[in-house]
Design a protein around this motif. Structure first.
Motif, PDB file in Angstrom:
ATOM      1  N   VAL A   1      32.286  31.376 -17.642  1.00  0.00           N
ATOM      2  CA  VAL A   1      32.473  30.045 -18.206  1.00  0.00           C
ATOM      3  C   VAL A   1      33.954  29.838 -18.484  1.00  0.00           C
ATOM      4  O   VAL A   1      34.637  30.752 -18.954  1.00  0.00           O
ATOM      5  CB  VAL A   1      31.678  29.891 -19.523  1.00  0.00           C
ATOM      6  CG1 VAL A   1      31.882  28.505 -20.109  1.00  0.00           C
ATOM      7  CG2 VAL A   1      30.201  30.174 -19.300  1.00  0.00           C
TER       8      VAL A   1
ATOM      9  N   ILE B   1      33.911  23.676 -19.068  1.00  0.00           N
ATOM     10  CA  ILE B   1      33.828  22.776 -20.216  1.00  0.00           C
ATOM     11  C   ILE B   1      35.224  22.252 -20.517  1.00  0.00           C
ATOM     12  O   ILE B   1      36.087  22.982 -21.015  1.00  0.00           O
ATOM     13  CB  ILE B   1      33.213  23.485 -21.428  1.00  0.00           C
ATOM     14  CG1 ILE B   1      31.798  23.980 -21.081  1.00  0.00           C
ATOM     15  CG2 ILE B   1      33.172  22.542 -22.631  1.00  0.00           C
ATOM     16  CD1 ILE B   1      31.094  24.715 -22.187  1.00  0.00           C
TER      17      ILE B   1
ATOM     18  N   LEU C   1      29.027  30.705 -26.686  1.00  0.00           N
ATOM     19  CA  LEU C   1      28.893  31.133 -25.293  1.00  0.00           C
ATOM     20  C   LEU C   1      29.028  32.655 -25.185  1.00  0.00           C
ATOM     21  O   LEU C   1      28.266  33.308 -24.465  1.00  0.00           O
ATOM     22  CB  LEU C   1      29.947  30.451 -24.433  1.00  0.00           C
ATOM     23  CG  LEU C   1      29.773  28.936 -24.254  1.00  0.00           C
ATOM     24  CD1 LEU C   1      31.027  28.331 -23.638  1.00  0.00           C
ATOM     25  CD2 LEU C   1      28.546  28.623 -23.403  1.00  0.00           C
TER      26      LEU C   1
ATOM     27  N   CYS D   1      24.625  19.915 -23.343  1.00  0.00           N
ATOM     28  CA  CYS D   1      24.943  19.467 -21.983  1.00  0.00           C
ATOM     29  C   CYS D   1      25.162  20.658 -21.045  1.00  0.00           C
ATOM     30  O   CYS D   1      24.818  20.600 -19.861  1.00  0.00           O
ATOM     31  CB  CYS D   1      26.196  18.594 -21.994  1.00  0.00           C
ATOM     32  SG  CYS D   1      25.962  16.943 -22.666  1.00  0.00           S
ATOM     33  N   ALA D   2      25.726  21.718 -21.586  1.00  0.00           N
ATOM     34  CA  ALA D   2      26.048  22.883 -20.752  1.00  0.00           C
ATOM     35  C   ALA D   2      24.834  23.727 -20.400  1.00  0.00           C
ATOM     36  O   ALA D   2      24.796  24.341 -19.320  1.00  0.00           O
ATOM     37  CB  ALA D   2      27.084  23.749 -21.475  1.00  0.00           C
ATOM     38  N   THR D   3      23.823  23.765 -21.279  1.00  0.00           N
ATOM     39  CA  THR D   3      22.765  24.758 -21.097  1.00  0.00           C
ATOM     40  C   THR D   3      21.338  24.218 -21.081  1.00  0.00           C
ATOM     41  O   THR D   3      20.421  24.944 -20.696  1.00  0.00           O
ATOM     42  CB  THR D   3      22.841  25.821 -22.214  1.00  0.00           C
ATOM     43  OG1 THR D   3      22.569  25.206 -23.484  1.00  0.00           O
ATOM     44  CG2 THR D   3      24.210  26.480 -22.261  1.00  0.00           C
TER      45      THR D   3
ATOM     46  N   ALA E   1      25.995  24.924 -11.051  1.00  0.00           N
ATOM     47  CA  ALA E   1      27.066  24.847 -12.041  1.00  0.00           C
ATOM     48  C   ALA E   1      27.070  23.487 -12.722  1.00  0.00           C
ATOM     49  O   ALA E   1      26.562  22.497 -12.181  1.00  0.00           O
ATOM     50  CB  ALA E   1      28.418  25.103 -11.373  1.00  0.00           C
ATOM     51  N   ARG E   2      27.658  23.446 -13.900  1.00  0.00           N
ATOM     52  CA  ARG E   2      27.839  22.183 -14.612  1.00  0.00           C
ATOM     53  C   ARG E   2      29.297  22.049 -15.036  1.00  0.00           C
ATOM     54  O   ARG E   2      29.931  23.023 -15.442  1.00  0.00           O
ATOM     55  CB  ARG E   2      26.932  22.096 -15.846  1.00  0.00           C
ATOM     56  CG  ARG E   2      25.451  22.033 -15.516  1.00  0.00           C
ATOM     57  CD  ARG E   2      24.597  21.856 -16.776  1.00  0.00           C
ATOM     58  NE  ARG E   2      23.171  21.954 -16.462  1.00  0.00           N
ATOM     59  CZ  ARG E   2      22.192  21.825 -17.353  1.00  0.00           C
ATOM     60  NH1 ARG E   2      22.485  21.576 -18.627  1.00  0.00           N
ATOM     61  NH2 ARG E   2      20.919  21.945 -16.974  1.00  0.00           N
TER      62      ARG E   2
ATOM     63  N   LEU F   1      29.984  27.386 -15.549  1.00  0.00           N
ATOM     64  CA  LEU F   1      30.237  26.262 -16.445  1.00  0.00           C
ATOM     65  C   LEU F   1      31.735  26.034 -16.585  1.00  0.00           C
ATOM     66  O   LEU F   1      32.491  26.991 -16.807  1.00  0.00           O
ATOM     67  CB  LEU F   1      29.671  26.535 -17.838  1.00  0.00           C
ATOM     68  CG  LEU F   1      28.158  26.571 -18.027  1.00  0.00           C
ATOM     69  CD1 LEU F   1      27.823  27.066 -19.427  1.00  0.00           C
ATOM     70  CD2 LEU F   1      27.560  25.193 -17.794  1.00  0.00           C
TER      71      LEU F   1
ATOM     72  N   HIS G   1      27.319  35.365 -16.493  1.00  0.00           N
ATOM     73  CA  HIS G   1      27.878  34.067 -16.092  1.00  0.00           C
ATOM     74  C   HIS G   1      29.326  33.931 -16.558  1.00  0.00           C
ATOM     75  O   HIS G   1      29.677  34.345 -17.664  1.00  0.00           O
ATOM     76  CB  HIS G   1      27.058  32.926 -16.685  1.00  0.00           C
ATOM     77  CG  HIS G   1      25.677  32.810 -16.113  1.00  0.00           C
ATOM     78  ND1 HIS G   1      25.436  32.412 -14.819  1.00  0.00           N
ATOM     79  CD2 HIS G   1      24.458  33.045 -16.658  1.00  0.00           C
ATOM     80  CE1 HIS G   1      24.133  32.394 -14.592  1.00  0.00           C
ATOM     81  NE2 HIS G   1      23.518  32.792 -15.691  1.00  0.00           N
TER      82      HIS G   1
ATOM     83  N   ILE H   1      31.388  19.889 -17.772  1.00  0.00           N
ATOM     84  CA  ILE H   1      31.172  19.102 -18.981  1.00  0.00           C
ATOM     85  C   ILE H   1      32.499  18.507 -19.434  1.00  0.00           C
ATOM     86  O   ILE H   1      33.461  19.240 -19.678  1.00  0.00           O
ATOM     87  CB  ILE H   1      30.593  19.975 -20.121  1.00  0.00           C
ATOM     88  CG1 ILE H   1      29.429  20.852 -19.618  1.00  0.00           C
ATOM     89  CG2 ILE H   1      30.209  19.108 -21.299  1.00  0.00           C
ATOM     90  CD1 ILE H   1      28.269  20.085 -19.048  1.00  0.00           C
TER      91      ILE H   1
END
Length: 333
Positions: free
Chosen positions: A39, A117, A56, A274-276, A162-163, A115, A37, A165
């Motif tokens: 990030v 962030i 991460l 929040c991310a995972t 996806a997120r 992700l 992934h 944050i």
């Protein structure tokens, strides 16, 4: 698109979780595998961002750290163990051209971003303005991250899950957004009101983004990490820091996670949760704290929770519309 079609359907109330205010980043990340992934962490070389990057990478992610001072960032990140990989790319959030160049490089890489962030920021700084004349805290904390998210949108959508944050703060309770004078052109500049306004914007941005990203598998979250002594306080005097009650009589940092006084590891825990967290699968648009979705704030009982103006769908839409006008950017809804 109206607010009724973009607002979140996730309730702004706590859910069942095995974590709490005292949980650490290591506890939250136990068993998490991010191998393969990509990030992106803004400000991922200092404070909460550095701890976030370490965990991460330890989980196997490829992490791109966006930093204004690339040399300083590489020094801070040197020697972070894998199995993931960490690289630094230069980006200054207050400079639209810098954000555009960074975003273009990410999209041209051709790898999906799982992700994003948005951790970098400034707090209670002297008055500064970006190239367009926008107040500096709002321009950095909100507009810069808005530009970045829009700029890498194709890579976020390509992830399919996806997120995004956004690190907000209980500082959002200081002030809402004065849409009539965001840039302090007519009212006297107040560094704390400006900070509170930018942190409210972080939460409203997550709400508006989530409504647009949901059908693409992109979910937005905002959070309060805790009151933590980091480089974010660089513009504060010793007396201002002491006024927050974060130091004991000997000048050492007080720790009381239940009251929001946390170590950096505990603060980064909510970022990483929040991310995972699988507990947030299918959810989005919410403001979190203490490794959980926050409940509504009741000023009569303290500062825990989120102010209603920071999770108001109509205000979120108004902010998005204004941000689109000011930047010329948006996402495909």
């Amino acid at each position: 698109m109206t607010s009724t079609t973009t607002c979140t359907t996730t309730a702004q109330y706590p859910i069942a979780t095995s974590f709490n205010a005292a949980s650490s980043a290591a506890e939250v990340m136990a068993g998490i595998d991010l191998t393969g992934h990509l990030v992106i962490v803004t400000g991922g070389h200092s404070g909460l961002g550095l701890i976030t990057t370490r965990h991460l990478a330890a989980a196997g992610a490829r992490v791109i750290v966006a930093a204004r001072d690339a040399g300083r960032a590489r020094t801070a990140l040197a020697g972070i163990p894998g199995p993931g990989h960490v690289e630094v790319r230069e980006m200054d959030l207050i400079d639209p051209a810098s954000v555009e160049a960074f975003s273009r490089s990410v999209v041209e890489d051709g790898q999906a971003v799982a992700l994003l962030i948005n951790c970098a920021g400034v707090m209670a700084s002297p008055l500064m303005r970006d190239i367009d004349g926008h107040e500096g805290q709002f321009a950095t904390n909100h507009l810069g991250h808005y530009r970045l998210t829009c700029g890498i949108w194709p890579a976020l959508v390509a992830a399919g899950n996806a997120r995004v944050i956004s690190v907000s703060s209980r500082g959002h309770q200081i002030a809402g957004i004065d849409f009539e004078d965001i840039d302090f052109q007519r009212r006297p500049y107040d560094k704390w009101v400006a900070y509170g306004q930018s942190k409210t914007a972080n939460a409203l941005f997550a709400l508006a983004l989530d409504g647009r990203g949901r059908k693409h598998g992109v979910r937005g979250f905002s959070l309060h990490p805790g009151q933590i002594l980091t480089d974010l306080s660089r513009h504060l005097s010793p007396d201002e820091i002491a006024a927050f009650g974060v130091l004991d009589e000997q000048g050492n940092q007080r720790l009381d996670p239940a009251a929001g006084l946390k170590t950096p590891e505990q603060g980064a825990a909510t970022v990483l949760w929040c991310a995972t967290s699988r507990a947030l699968d299918g959810k989005g648009g919410v403001y979190c704290e203490d490794c959980n979705i926050a409940g509504p704030n009741d000023p009569r009982t303290g500062r825990a929770g989120v102010a209603s103006r920071a999770v108001d769908p109509q205000l979120a839409e108004r902010l998005w519309t204004l941000s689109k006008q000011w930047t010329g950017l948006t996402v495909t809804a």
